[in-house]
Design an enzyme around this catalytic site. Structure first.
Site, PDB file in Angstrom:
ATOM      1  CE  LYS A  91      83.640  36.298  56.219  1.00  0.00           C
ATOM      2  NZ  LYS A  91      83.026  37.526  56.762  1.00  0.00           N
ATOM      3  NE  ARG A 117      86.360  38.904  67.062  1.00  0.00           N
ATOM      4  CZ  ARG A 117      85.356  38.952  66.166  1.00  0.00           C
ATOM      5  NH1 ARG A 117      85.550  38.510  64.926  1.00  0.00           N
ATOM      6  NH2 ARG A 117      84.181  39.440  66.488  1.00  0.00           N
ATOM      7  N   GLY A 131      81.845  43.984  56.922  1.00  0.00           N
ATOM      8  CA  GLY A 131      81.222  44.604  58.089  1.00  0.00           C
ATOM      9  C   GLY A 131      82.070  44.402  59.337  1.00  0.00           C
ATOM     10  NE  ARG A 162      76.194  44.614  56.614  1.00  0.00           N
ATOM     11  CZ  ARG A 162      76.951  43.599  57.005  1.00  0.00           C
ATOM     12  NH1 ARG A 162      78.030  43.279  56.309  1.00  0.00           N
ATOM     13  NH2 ARG A 162      76.644  42.907  58.075  1.00  0.00           N
ATOM     14  CB  SER A 218      75.827  42.699  66.919  1.00  0.00           C
ATOM     15  OG  SER A 218      76.991  43.002  66.181  1.00  0.00           O
ATOM     16  CG  ASP A 251      77.633  34.788  59.482  1.00  0.00           C
ATOM     17  OD1 ASP A 251      76.901  35.789  59.312  1.00  0.00           O
ATOM     18  OD2 ASP A 251      78.737  34.840  60.051  1.00  0.00           O
ATOM     19  CE  LYS A 268      74.217  39.203  60.240  1.00  0.00           C
ATOM     20  NZ  LYS A 268      75.314  39.591  61.114  1.00  0.00           N
ATOM     21  NE  ARG A 274      73.910  36.794  54.227  1.00  0.00           N
ATOM     22  CZ  ARG A 274      75.016  36.701  54.934  1.00  0.00           C
ATOM     23  NH1 ARG A 274      74.952  36.339  56.205  1.00  0.00           N
ATOM     24  NH2 ARG A 274      76.182  36.945  54.382  1.00  0.00           N
ATOM     25  NE  ARG A 311      78.463  34.199  55.853  1.00  0.00           N
ATOM     26  CZ  ARG A 311      79.676  33.698  56.070  1.00  0.00           C
ATOM     27  NH1 ARG A 311      80.009  32.535  55.550  1.00  0.00           N
ATOM     28  NH2 ARG A 311      80.557  34.344  56.793  1.00  0.00           N
TER      29      ARG A 311
HETATM   30  C1  S3P Z   1      80.893  38.452  63.031  1.00  0.00           C
HETATM   31  C2  S3P Z   1      79.711  38.587  63.682  1.00  0.00           C
HETATM   32  C3  S3P Z   1      78.401  38.426  63.029  1.00  0.00           C
HETATM   33  C4  S3P Z   1      78.524  37.681  61.704  1.00  0.00           C
HETATM   34  C5  S3P Z   1      79.666  38.182  60.880  1.00  0.00           C
HETATM   35  C6  S3P Z   1      80.971  38.044  61.617  1.00  0.00           C
HETATM   36  C7  S3P Z   1      82.144  38.686  63.776  1.00  0.00           C
HETATM   37  O1  S3P Z   1      77.862  39.699  62.770  1.00  0.00           O
HETATM   38  O2  S3P Z   1      77.327  37.777  60.980  1.00  0.00           O
HETATM   39  O3  S3P Z   1      79.746  37.449  59.665  1.00  0.00           O
HETATM   40  O4  S3P Z   1      83.223  38.345  63.282  1.00  0.00           O
HETATM   41  O5  S3P Z   1      82.070  39.234  64.883  1.00  0.00           O
HETATM   42  P1  S3P Z   1      77.027  40.467  63.879  1.00  0.00           P
HETATM   43  O6  S3P Z   1      77.908  40.560  65.028  1.00  0.00           O
HETATM   44  O7  S3P Z   1      76.694  41.816  63.345  1.00  0.00           O
HETATM   45  O8  S3P Z   1      75.802  39.613  64.091  1.00  0.00           O
END
Ligand code: S3P
Length: 422
Positions: free
Chosen positions: A17, A22, A86, A114, A159, A299, A326, A330, A372
């Site tokens: 994902k 990206r 997100g 969020r 993050s 995750d 999240k 969670r 999840r």
């Molecule tokens: C992700 C980064 C993580 C992850 C999300 C996907 C990403 O979040 O929990 O499912 O694709 O960069 P955070 O960067 O906020 O930790």
């Protein structure tokens, strides 16, 4: 659904994902034609595609791959609805900050709750106008971008989404943009920008980009390790199981769950070159998970908690306060899910304490809109006695629409997820 059942066979999980988002975004930014294979079919990634279409990016579905004609030619004339995602909201915010356009980003009620200040703060200091509701949970988020200056940003949170948003804005900013993370997170943005011809400097936990244009590329999206984690835990805790997952992404920051499950005594063979993971059921012992582990399993904690519930001893998870923001809180939703199976588990401010037990009975679980949590509950249900009911199962469509088919396939039809209307 009623357990316990054994799992056996070989599967491919959906395309990763994080990489899928990206791949679409970078192909959308690159003027010219890119191709993407193996994209996630979940709703989250579909939202990124829809949002890019509003900027004038054109997509053609070919047999087995997607053709993308990149270039952000148009200012979106409508609000971009990113559903539950997100990653889509934060990464697209970074892209929008670099465009001389006005964009408004929104999402479902879970996404709107969020924190978005974590991207708004650095994007504002680069020169973008970012506005939203009071109190940090800003979405709907309004962005007027363009004319940015590079920054040196020490991110207070580990993050990858924040890092990526700032890096994406940095591609349009004067001077250089550096993000320093408290702990290194997944490196998809760094890896894939390089594939699209961008010079990215990585120095420990610091990453630097400069104003750049992307050149079109061909992307092959490998399997999502976060989705493989469900089958890894399922195969470990469901007696007499043996499962193989093929073609997994094995890069930095994504396969921490394999290490944690091995620390618990799990039998997992992982060939990082081919991305083949083989799992054989067997006894597990409790483990201690700390802040340094969290970015690599951020995750996977709900399903690792399911493994801990089946392990001998008491597992302590700490340094995981990020889980509170999240798709659901969670810490709360994972503990509630475990308790529904008769497991003794308790919240702490930054994690949870789980007492493993062999006596887990099917329970009634709420997903809290979190894919999840729903899938972790299904895995727990496969190895528990009696039926399990999961409310809010529709959340699974955000990342793994074929999950129920894989349950049926790996259990040889013995376990079925049946939709009931209440
Ligand atoms: C992700 C980064 C993580 C992850 C999300 C996907 C990403 O979040 O929990 O499912 O694709 O960069 P955070 O960067 O906020 O930790």
């Amino acid at each position: 659904m009623a357990g316990p059942v054994a799992l056996a066979g070989a599967i491919r999980v959906p395309g990763d994902k994080s990489i899928s988002h990206r791949a679409l975004l970078f192909a959308g930014l690159a003027e010219g034609e890119s191709t993407v294979r193996g994209l996630s079919r979940g709703d989250d990634v579909r939202r990124t595609r829809q949002a890019l279409a509003e900027f004038g990016v054109r997509f053609t579905d070919e047999d087995g791959y997607l053709r993308v004609l990149g270039g952000l030619r148009e200012e979106p004339s409508t609000v971009l609805d990113l559903g539950n995602s997100g990653t889509a909201m934060r990464l697209i915010a970074g892209v929008c900050a670099g465009q001389d356009m006005h964009t408004v980003l929104t999402g479902d009620r879970f996404l709107r709750a969020r924190p978005m200040d974590r991207v708004a703060v650095p994007l504002r200091s680069m020169g973008a106008t970012v506005d939203g509701r009071q109190g940090g949970r800003l979405a709907p988020l309004s962005i007027r971008g363009g004319n940015l200056s590079g920054i040196h940003y020490a991110s207070p949170v580990a993050s990858a989404q924040v890092k990526s948003a700032v890096m994406l804005a940095g591609l349009s900013a004067a001077g250089s943009t550096t993000v320093v993370e408290p702990v290194a997170t997944r490196r998809h943005t760094e890896e894939m920008l390089a594939l699209f011809g961008v010079d990215v400097e990585v120095d420990g936990t610091a990453v630097t980009v400069r104003r750049s244009t992307l050149t079109p590329a061909e992307v092959d999206v490998q399997g999502d390790p976060s989705q493989a984690a469900f089958w890894a835990v399922g195969a470990l805790i469901a007696p007499d199981s043996r499962v193989r997952v093929d073609n997994l992404y094995s890069g930095h920051g994504r396969t921490g769950f394999v290490d944690v499950l091995r620390r618990m005594g799990g039998r997992l063979d992982f060939d990082r070159t081919t991305g083949t993971l083989e799992i054989t059921s067997g006894p597990l012992t409790a483990v201690s998970i700390g802040a340094e582990d969290v970015p690599g399993i951020v995750d996977e904690i709900p399903v690792l908690a399911v493994a801990a519930a089946a392990a001998e001893g008491t597992t302590v998870i700490s340094g995981a306060e990020e889980l509170r923001v999240k798709e659901s809180d969670r810490i709360k939703s994972t503990v509630a899910m475990l308790c529904a199976f008769g497991v003794h588990a308790e919240e702490t401010p930054d994690g949870m304490v789980i007492e493993g037990t062999a006596n887990r009975r099917g329970g009634e679980v709420h997903s809290h809109g979190d894919h999840r949590i729903a899938m972790a509950a299904a895995v727990s249900g496969l190895a528990a006695t009696g039926p399990t009911v999961i409310h809010g199962w529709d959340a699974v469509a955000t990342s793994y629409p074929g999950f129920a088919d894989h349950v049926a396939e790996l259990s040889g039809g013995a376990a079925r997820l049946r939709e009931v209307t209440s």
